[in-house]
Design an enzyme around this catalytic site. Structure first.
Site, PDB file in Angstrom:
ATOM      1  CG  HIS A   1      -2.622  -0.287  -7.547  1.00  0.00           C
ATOM      2  ND1 HIS A   1      -3.082   0.430  -6.463  1.00  0.00           N
ATOM      3  CD2 HIS A   1      -2.657  -1.587  -7.150  1.00  0.00           C
ATOM      4  CE1 HIS A   1      -3.379  -0.380  -5.474  1.00  0.00           C
ATOM      5  NE2 HIS A   1      -3.127  -1.619  -5.876  1.00  0.00           N
TER       6      HIS A   1
ATOM      7  NE  ARG B   1      -4.203  -1.448  -0.156  1.00  0.00           N
ATOM      8  CZ  ARG B   1      -4.295  -2.396  -1.072  1.00  0.00           C
ATOM      9  NH1 ARG B   1      -3.273  -2.618  -1.893  1.00  0.00           N
ATOM     10  NH2 ARG B   1      -5.380  -3.135  -1.183  1.00  0.00           N
TER      11      ARG B   1
ATOM     12  CD  GLU C   1      -2.305   3.684  -6.045  1.00  0.00           C
ATOM     13  OE1 GLU C   1      -3.327   3.102  -6.485  1.00  0.00           O
ATOM     14  OE2 GLU C   1      -1.396   3.095  -5.449  1.00  0.00           O
TER      15      GLU C   1
END
Length: 327
Positions: free
Chosen positions: A285, A237, A266
């Site tokens: 991601h 994370r 993000e």
């Protein structure tokens, strides 16, 4: 009458058909905000929600008085307030097992690409700079035989360790809240303090979840303890890392390089200082982003929602310990 559920992330057609056999569906294919008036209206009658990518905190879910179950198409739960869901007796179902191997593949891709400077050298070739054999200024670093320190030796961390130990002969050490006897047997893994792991690892790989205790756990002090020749890899994370401290460590050559699939913000802003650095590999991601795995995650999430709304939360319930009233 069938229970009403909200689908707030597009699903493969076979999974939508399965849901339609059990529920009345209200679908939002491109929902970008929980402030959408139609979404807010739909919440009034929804007994279940399934999707991913949007934060569904207490202020949103307060508008869903009939809600009985949530199913997220992900393993992460930081988009939800688990204590709030527990107090309301709402199970949060997730997909922790189906993405393990794919995410471990992604993390190992970052290890290899960072060490061998794959992205940087790809640009070197494409730009026409490859006119002769490269010199030491473009050499990479070995991966085989090195020491891998894993932060968070859960399912994904163990899958990374398996690849590293059996495939690349790497020494495995780990930082985790509990001892992992199976990993110590299979990988000869050593449990150690965070500081010791940072000081002695050639690759530091974080697969940590994001909870208050892990916020900015990897900070300026942590990077200062790492070897100058070390690489930092984050497949867990983004908010577990102080990104400004990481940028400084890369700019000042405090560490050799980094590979990142997650970030504090993000999508990563176009003006992020990380964009200007050659010694970091940046991925959007994509940990579980393969056709096979995303389809498997969708199937699992649908199974989870059907089971939860039928009163069975024995498998894949992320907040079972926090539930005060079971469905």
């Amino acid at each position: 009458m069938k229970p009403t559920i909200i689908v707030y992330r597009e699903l493969p057609e076979p999974e939508k058909v399965r849901l339609q056999s059990h529920f009345h569906i209200i679908e939002f294919k491109e929902l970008s905000s929980t402030d959408d008036p139609q979404f807010i209206e739909a919440l009034k009658t929804a007994e279940g929600l399934i999707g991913a990518g949007l934060p569904l905190k207490a202020d949103v879910l307060d508008k869903a008085p009939k809600l009985k179950a949530l199913s997220t198409i992900s393993v992460g739960t930081d988009a939800f307030d688990l204590n709030y869901l527990g107090k309301r007796g709402i199970p949060l179902m997730h997909t922790p097992t189906v993405l393990t191997e794919t995410t471990a593949d992604t993390i190992f891709t970052l290890i290899l690409a960072s060490a061998r400077r794959a992205v940087e050298l790809d640009k070197f070739v494409r730009s026409g700079q490859w006119q002769s054999s490269i010199g030491p200024d473009l050499f990479g670093s070995n991966v085989h035989g090195k020491t891998l320190g894993i932060l968070g030796l859960g399912r994904i961390g163990s899958a990374v360790a398996r690849r590293a130990h059996h495939g690349f002969g790497m020494r495995i050490q780990y930082y985790n809240h509990s001892r992992k006897a199976e990993a110590e047997t299979e990988f000869d893994a050593r449990k150690m303090s965070l500081d010791e792991l940072l000081r002695t690892s050639d690759f530091v790989c974080s697969v940590l979840p994001y909870v208050p205790e892990t916020h900015h756990l990897i900070d300026e002090h942590a990077f200062a303890m790492m070897k100058e020749s070390a690489f930092f890899i984050n497949g867990g994370r983004g908010k577990t890392v102080d990104q400004a401290a990481l940028v400084n460590a890369l700019e000042q050559n405090v560490i050799k390089g980094a590979g990142l699939d997650v970030f504090e913000q993000e999508p990563l802003p176009a003006d992020s200082p990380l964009m200007m650095l050659d010694n970091v590999v940046l991925l959007p991601h994509i940990g579980s982003a393969t056709h096979e795995t995303r389809d498997a995650m969708a199937r699992c999430a649908v199974d989870n929602l059907i089971s939860a709304l039928n009163g069975d939360i024995s498998i894949n319930c992320a907040n079972q310990s926090q539930l005060e009233v079971l469905v």
